[in-house]
Scaffold this motif. Structure first.
Motif, PDB file in Angstrom:
ATOM      1  N   TYR A 179     -97.725   3.596 148.984  1.00 27.48           N
ATOM      2  CA  TYR A 179     -96.708   3.245 148.003  1.00 27.48           C
ATOM      3  C   TYR A 179     -95.368   3.862 148.406  1.00 27.48           C
ATOM      4  N   GLU A 180     -94.301   3.138 148.110  1.00 24.79           N
ATOM      5  CA  GLU A 180     -92.964   3.644 148.402  1.00 24.79           C
ATOM      6  C   GLU A 180     -91.951   2.947 147.503  1.00 24.79           C
ATOM      7  N   ILE A 181     -91.017   3.728 146.977  1.00 22.96           N
ATOM      8  CA  ILE A 181     -89.894   3.175 146.220  1.00 22.96           C
ATOM      9  C   ILE A 181     -88.663   3.270 147.104  1.00 22.96           C
ATOM     10  N   ALA A 182     -88.139   2.126 147.494  1.00 20.69           N
ATOM     11  CA  ALA A 182     -86.987   2.076 148.390  1.00 20.69           C
ATOM     12  C   ALA A 182     -85.717   1.839 147.580  1.00 20.69           C
ATOM     13  N   ILE A 183     -84.707   2.667 147.835  1.00 21.15           N
ATOM     14  CA  ILE A 183     -83.405   2.544 147.166  1.00 21.15           C
ATOM     15  C   ILE A 183     -82.383   2.118 148.219  1.00 21.15           C
ATOM     16  N   GLU A 184     -81.934   0.889 148.143  1.00 21.20           N
ATOM     17  CA  GLU A 184     -80.972   0.343 149.093  1.00 21.20           C
ATOM     18  C   GLU A 184     -79.587   0.346 148.455  1.00 21.20           C
ATOM     19  N   VAL A 185     -78.769   1.292 148.859  1.00 26.50           N
ATOM     20  CA  VAL A 185     -77.445   1.474 148.262  1.00 26.50           C
ATOM     21  C   VAL A 185     -76.454   0.506 148.900  1.00 26.50           C
ATOM     22  N   SER A 186     -75.672  -0.133 148.078  1.00 26.79           N
ATOM     23  CA  SER A 186     -74.684  -1.092 148.557  1.00 26.79           C
ATOM     24  C   SER A 186     -73.402  -0.373 148.957  1.00 26.79           C
ATOM     25  N   GLU A 187     -72.940  -0.652 150.170  1.00 27.68           N
ATOM     26  CA  GLU A 187     -71.698  -0.043 150.639  1.00 27.68           C
ATOM     27  C   GLU A 187     -70.503  -0.526 149.824  1.00 27.68           C
ATOM     28  N   GLU A 188     -70.488  -1.776 149.420  1.00 27.99           N
ATOM     29  CA  GLU A 188     -69.385  -2.296 148.615  1.00 27.99           C
ATOM     30  C   GLU A 188     -69.307  -1.597 147.264  1.00 27.99           C
ATOM     31  N   ARG A 189     -70.484  -1.364 146.649  1.00 30.48           N
ATOM     32  CA  ARG A 189     -70.486  -0.676 145.360  1.00 30.48           C
ATOM     33  C   ARG A 189     -70.002   0.763 145.500  1.00 30.48           C
ATOM     34  N   LEU A 190     -70.345   1.419 146.588  1.00 27.63           N
ATOM     35  CA  LEU A 190     -69.861   2.777 146.797  1.00 27.63           C
ATOM     36  C   LEU A 190     -68.342   2.807 146.883  1.00 27.63           C
ATOM     37  N   LYS A 235     -88.107   1.336 137.275  1.00 20.16           N
ATOM     38  CA  LYS A 235     -87.348   1.294 136.025  1.00 20.16           C
ATOM     39  C   LYS A 235     -86.814   2.672 135.658  1.00 20.16           C
ATOM     40  N   GLU A 236     -87.626   3.696 135.859  1.00 16.89           N
ATOM     41  CA  GLU A 236     -87.162   5.047 135.551  1.00 16.89           C
ATOM     42  C   GLU A 236     -86.024   5.462 136.475  1.00 16.89           C
ATOM     43  N   LEU A 237     -86.126   5.114 137.750  1.00 14.12           N
ATOM     44  CA  LEU A 237     -85.061   5.450 138.702  1.00 14.12           C
ATOM     45  C   LEU A 237     -83.777   4.685 138.398  1.00 14.12           C
ATOM     46  N   SER A 238     -83.915   3.456 137.922  1.00 13.71           N
ATOM     47  CA  SER A 238     -82.711   2.655 137.667  1.00 13.71           C
ATOM     48  C   SER A 238     -81.859   3.241 136.554  1.00 13.71           C
ATOM     49  N   ARG A 239     -82.437   4.070 135.669  1.00 20.90           N
ATOM     50  CA  ARG A 239     -81.676   4.643 134.555  1.00 20.90           C
ATOM     51  C   ARG A 239     -81.013   5.970 134.899  1.00 20.90           C
ATOM     52  N   ILE A 240     -81.118   6.427 136.155  1.00 20.42           N
ATOM     53  CA  ILE A 240     -80.456   7.667 136.550  1.00 20.42           C
ATOM     54  C   ILE A 240     -78.936   7.480 136.483  1.00 20.42           C
ATOM     55  N   VAL A 241     -78.269   8.422 135.846  1.00 19.35           N
ATOM     56  CA  VAL A 241     -76.816   8.361 135.717  1.00 19.35           C
ATOM     57  C   VAL A 241     -76.193   8.981 136.968  1.00 19.35           C
ATOM     58  N   VAL A 242     -75.476   8.151 137.722  1.00 17.30           N
ATOM     59  CA  VAL A 242     -74.835   8.627 138.943  1.00 17.30           C
ATOM     60  C   VAL A 242     -73.441   9.175 138.652  1.00 17.30           C
ATOM     61  N   MET A 243     -72.729   8.541 137.748  1.00 19.13           N
ATOM     62  CA  MET A 243     -71.359   8.968 137.453  1.00 19.13           C
ATOM     63  C   MET A 243     -71.002   8.557 136.033  1.00 19.13           C
ATOM     64  N   ALA A 244     -70.272   9.414 135.347  1.00 19.14           N
ATOM     65  CA  ALA A 244     -69.760   9.102 134.011  1.00 19.14           C
ATOM     66  C   ALA A 244     -68.241   9.204 134.050  1.00 19.14           C
ATOM     67  N   ILE A 251     -72.193   4.955 134.929  1.00 21.54           N
ATOM     68  CA  ILE A 251     -72.633   4.216 136.108  1.00 21.54           C
ATOM     69  C   ILE A 251     -74.056   4.665 136.447  1.00 21.54           C
ATOM     70  N   THR A 252     -75.007   3.762 136.249  1.00 22.87           N
ATOM     71  CA  THR A 252     -76.401   4.077 136.568  1.00 22.87           C
ATOM     72  C   THR A 252     -76.746   3.615 137.986  1.00 22.87           C
ATOM     73  N   LEU A 253     -77.899   4.068 138.456  1.00 22.59           N
ATOM     74  CA  LEU A 253     -78.266   3.818 139.846  1.00 22.59           C
ATOM     75  C   LEU A 253     -78.472   2.326 140.121  1.00 22.59           C
ATOM     76  N   ASP A 254     -78.940   1.574 139.144  1.00 16.76           N
ATOM     77  CA  ASP A 254     -79.202   0.158 139.396  1.00 16.76           C
ATOM     78  C   ASP A 254     -77.931  -0.651 139.597  1.00 16.76           C
ATOM     79  N   ARG A 255     -76.779  -0.081 139.223  1.00 15.16           N
ATOM     80  CA  ARG A 255     -75.515  -0.762 139.455  1.00 15.16           C
ATOM     81  C   ARG A 255     -74.995  -0.517 140.865  1.00 15.16           C
ATOM     82  N   LEU A 256     -75.565   0.458 141.544  1.00 13.99           N
ATOM     83  CA  LEU A 256     -75.128   0.787 142.903  1.00 13.99           C
ATOM     84  C   LEU A 256     -76.123   0.335 143.972  1.00 13.99           C
ATOM     85  N   ALA A 257     -77.364   0.157 143.596  1.00 11.61           N
ATOM     86  CA  ALA A 257     -78.394  -0.065 144.616  1.00 11.61           C
ATOM     87  C   ALA A 257     -79.437  -1.047 144.114  1.00 11.61           C
TER      88      ALA A 257
END
Length: 495
Positions: A179-190, A235-244, A251-257
């Motif tokens: 099992y693996e949870i892959a987080i692919e961060v978008s360069e444009e969103r960064l 789903k739990e990872l997507s709710r991580i707050v990256v920036m306020a 800004i949660t993680l699902d908006r960036l990746a």
């Protein structure tokens, strides 16, 4: 010498008790002894594995392999040290000298490697292990038209169920990705949110922890404080707050990746009969019995198949105990045939009772050898069974020679006790010399060094033990039983 021999020959009670003890000990040994394909032994090799993610072979050679070689140089007990530098990891193979205990050398190696403080910062902790040969007993496979996640979950459940069987303790799953949870961060969103990749990684790392906060004690109770923050699903990872932002925007993680809750990218795929499958391998430990494991797995498969969903199949792909069963059956078959041939041929030319006790030398020697093998910590395996089959045609020869000598003395008119004693004395030295020379022939096998020497170490033990019991049987037990032979001259005179 004749007085001592006469005392043994004339004491039938002692001979019968000794015979019963040998048969009982051999029977208990055959039931209690561990049965396995091949004897377990150490290959005297230690491995050191150091993971270095993202490093090329040159970097691994400079940062890992050379430092391990320098640390192990001149270490006592090390015969040869070989290093291999590959992408992302360095592997060192250490061959231990034969005269040294591998456990002591392993402790020395671990102390030397742990003392190295100049490994690269990104290198992981060294893994130091002794190479052991694990014997696979039964290989199962679970197949069916199911999704990869479903078949893996069923395979893990089957694995846990097999490990609950008392006869089995080691089961591994092969052919299923981890099992693996892959987080692919978008360069444009960064760029849009003016963030860096390292900032996102740091936020995910800090938001995915379980932390202990200590203990609050009072007179009546004790409260342990613990912060639960580890995330296990996408789903739990997507709710991580990256920036306020100051305006209240979060800004949660699902908006960036893009978060994928799936499997690793390893190219692992098992296909059996054209269907996706997962392989389960049941191993045995040193204290477990291979035949008991095989029988337990067969019963488990028959019961578990009824619990699987429609379209799923759990079957045995390979049973490694078939050769062991065939070798045991071969020993029993050859022993029975040899006993029958000896009895029939001797009965045609000699007395029926004499032929019976001469033939009894085969089971007595086999049972005695099994008792000695069990007492010395041996097991019933392909090597020990080969030794028993090898010596099967030799152990009855001395009994035939002694029995015929006693029969000749009896026909010459000697009384039973005197005929037994004189017959043994007449051929005792040649028979003893013949058996001892055969035993000496197998002795050099006990001094063979290396892995092959450990592999065949049981062979001379089994052969020598069988020949020793055979010699005792023909020199002591057989004359005592032939002491009661009827006078062969009576029937001849009556004719």
């Amino acid at each position: 010498m004749k007085r001592i021999l006469a005392a043994f020959v004339g004491n039938s009670v002692f001979a019968n008790i000794f015979l019963v003890l040998i048969l009982m000990a051999g029977g208990i040994a055959a039931i209690s002894m561990i049965r396995e394909n091949f004897p377990e032994f150490s290959v005297d090799i230690i491995t050191i594995s150091v993971a270095y993610p993202g490093a090329d072979p040159e970097a691994v050679e400079e940062g890992i392999s050379r430092k391990i070689e320098e640390a192990l140089e001149g270490l006592e007990g090390v015969k040869q040290c070989t290093t291999e530098s590959r992408e992302n990891a360095g592997i060192t193979m250490i061959e231990v000298k034969e005269s040294y205990d591998i456990g002591d050398v392993l402790d020395r190696v671990r102390a030397k490697v742990d003392a190295i403080s100049t490994f690269p910062m990104d290198a992981e902790k060294p893994v130091i292990t002794e190479i052991t040969v694990k014997e696979p007993v039964v290989i199962l496979y679970l197949s069916g038209e199911m999704s990869e996640r479903c078949i893996k979950e069923w395979a893990e459940q089957v694995k846990n169920d097999i490990q609950q069987i008392p006869e089995i303790s080691q089961v591994t799953v092969f052919g299923a990705r981890d099992y693996e949870i892959a987080i692919e961060v978008s360069e444009e969103r960064l760029r849009e949110y003016n963030l860096t990749f390292d900032q996102v990684v740091d936020v995910v790392r800090r938001s995915n922890l379980n932390l202990a906060g200590g203990t609050i004690r009072s007179q009546g109770e004790e409260i342990r404080i613990r912060t639960v923050g580890r995330k296990y699903t996408d789903k739990e990872l997507s709710r991580i707050v990256v920036m306020a932002r100051p305006g209240g925007e979060i800004i949660t993680l699902d908006r960036l990746a893009v978060i994928n809750d799936g499997f690793t990218e390893d190219p692992i795929k098992a296909m059996i009969n054209g269907e996706p499958s997962v392989v389960l391998i049941a191993y045995k430990t040193k204290e477990e019995d291979a035949l008991a494991i095989s029988e337990a797995v067969q019963d488990f498969v028959a019961d578990k198949q009824r619990q699987l969903p429609p379209g799923a199949n759990l079957k045995i792909l390979y049973d490694n105990t078939e050769m062991l069963r065939a070798r045991i059956n071969l020993l029993l078959k050859n022993g029975a045939i040899g006993l029958l041939i000896v009895f029939m041929i001797l009965w045609m030319f000699l007395d029926g009772r004499l032929s019976f006790w001469c033939g009894m030398g085969i089971p007595i020697s086999i049972f005695g050898a099994l008792a000695i093998l069990w007492a010395t910590g041996g097991t019933l395996n392909m090597v020990s069974l080969f030794g028993l089959i090898l010596v099967l045609g030799i152990i009855v020869d001395d009994a035939i020679v002694v029995g015929e000598a006693i029969d000749v003395q009896r026909k010459s008119g000697m009384p039973p006790l005197s005929a037994a004693v004189e017959g043994v004395c007449e051929v005792g030295m040649p028979v003893t010399a013949a058996v001892l020379t055969t035993m000496v022939t197998f002795l050099p096998l006990a001094s063979v060094g290396g892995v092959m020497g450990k592999f065949i170490a049981l062979l001379p033990v089994v052969v020598i033990a069988c020949l020793a019991i055979s010699l005792v049987e023909c020199m002591i037990l057989l004359p005592a039983h032939l002491n009661h032979l009827p006078d062969p001259n009576i029937n001849r005179y009556n004719r």
